[in-house]
Design a protein around this motif. Structure first.
Motif, PDB file in Angstrom:
ATOM      1  N   SER A   1       1.662  11.992  -1.879  1.00  0.00           N
ATOM      2  CA  SER A   1       2.275  10.926  -1.099  1.00  0.00           C
ATOM      3  C   SER A   1       1.212   9.982  -0.544  1.00  0.00           C
ATOM      4  O   SER A   1       1.372   8.755  -0.587  1.00  0.00           O
ATOM      5  CB  SER A   1       3.084  11.524   0.059  1.00  0.00           C
ATOM      6  OG  SER A   1       3.572  10.510   0.907  1.00  0.00           O
TER       7      SER A   1
ATOM      8  N   ASN B   1       0.795   5.964  -1.523  1.00  0.00           N
ATOM      9  CA  ASN B   1       0.842   4.902  -0.526  1.00  0.00           C
ATOM     10  C   ASN B   1      -0.460   4.101  -0.487  1.00  0.00           C
ATOM     11  O   ASN B   1      -0.449   2.890  -0.270  1.00  0.00           O
ATOM     12  CB  ASN B   1       1.166   5.489   0.845  1.00  0.00           C
ATOM     13  CG  ASN B   1       2.603   5.974   0.921  1.00  0.00           C
ATOM     14  OD1 ASN B   1       3.528   5.219   0.661  1.00  0.00           O
ATOM     15  ND2 ASN B   1       2.799   7.232   1.254  1.00  0.00           N
TER      16      ASN B   1
ATOM     17  N   LYS C   1       8.092  -1.833   1.856  1.00  0.00           N
ATOM     18  CA  LYS C   1       7.379  -0.693   1.280  1.00  0.00           C
ATOM     19  C   LYS C   1       5.989  -0.556   1.878  1.00  0.00           C
ATOM     20  O   LYS C   1       5.503   0.552   2.101  1.00  0.00           O
ATOM     21  CB  LYS C   1       7.285  -0.849  -0.238  1.00  0.00           C
ATOM     22  CG  LYS C   1       8.605  -0.656  -0.966  1.00  0.00           C
ATOM     23  CD  LYS C   1       8.420  -0.741  -2.477  1.00  0.00           C
ATOM     24  CE  LYS C   1       9.720  -0.468  -3.211  1.00  0.00           C
ATOM     25  NZ  LYS C   1       9.545  -0.535  -4.684  1.00  0.00           N
TER      26      LYS C   1
ATOM     27  N   ALA D   1       4.407   2.613   3.742  1.00  0.00           N
ATOM     28  CA  ALA D   1       3.180   3.200   3.192  1.00  0.00           C
ATOM     29  C   ALA D   1       2.127   3.356   4.267  1.00  0.00           C
ATOM     30  O   ALA D   1       1.474   4.404   4.384  1.00  0.00           O
ATOM     31  CB  ALA D   1       2.643   2.326   2.054  1.00  0.00           C
TER      32      ALA D   1
END
Length: 204
Positions: free
Chosen positions: A4, A8, A74, A78
């Motif tokens: 993850s 990001n 997004k 992130a």
């Protein structure tokens, strides 16, 4: 969790790297590969660079369809997942992204200001880091960073760490609450410069 964070990181990198012809300089890829390899393991590099290309293609589609708002949504998500919340960590990420812009030979100050804001930083943190790489300065970037840390050219890693600890405590806003408003602002500026100098020496 590791996957993850990498995703990001790549999402913000794609935002900074997006250009009309879609070409990414090899040294930009290397900058990302070095950072990912150092922080998440070299076995993740190949797949990460593939994901980066996909993310840039996706952002191109969103921009061409007038959906920049989806990109910013997004990006905010992130950034909140990238940082562990400490000021030093967020400055380290900002230093990485500025270094990426340098390697890409395309420094978009407005985009870097946006990245700073979504990391919970301010525009002047970008400006402080960029000032260190000012090509018109009489000092080299390293000389400038060492001067801020009150060190000489032969400083070791241990010297840099010790100077950073001493000066960051000296100028930390919480240590200067009893000073005048102007003195507090000066201490805050020096604190930001000290953190920026340390991150420059290690991350750019």
């Amino acid at each position: 969790m590791k996957e993850s964070k990498i995703y990001n990181l790549l999402l913000v990198s794609a935002y900074l790297l997006h250009i009309s012809d879609g070409q990414i300089l090899e040294k930009s890829k290397q900058h990302i590969a070095d950072f990912i390899g150092k922080n998440y393991g070299r076995e993740t590099i190949v797949d990460s660079l593939k994901v980066l290309g996909t993310l840039i293609d996706q952002q191109t589609i969103l921009i061409s369809s007038g959906r920049e708002d989806a990109i910013f949504l997004k990006l905010r998500e992130a950034a909140s997942l990238l940082s562990d919340g400490t000021y030093e960590n967020r400055m380290g990420l900002l230093a990485f992204f500025i270094g990426l812009s340098i390697e890409a030979e395309h420094i978009d100050v407005d985009k870097l200001h946006n990245v700073a804001l979504i990391l919970g930083l301010e525009e002047d943190e970008v400006d402080i880091l960029l000032e260190m790489i000012n090509p018109h300065s009489e000092e080299s970037p390293r000389e400038k960073a060492l001067r801020i840390l009150e060190l000489t050219a032969d400083a070791t890693d241990d010297d840099i760490k010790a100077a950073f600890r001493r000066l960051s405590l000296k100028y930390h806003p919480d240590r200067n609450l009893d000073k005048s408003v102007s003195e507090q602002k000066e201490a805050e500026r020096k604190f930001k410069e000290v953190v920026a100098a340390k991150q420059f020496l290690y991350d750019i």
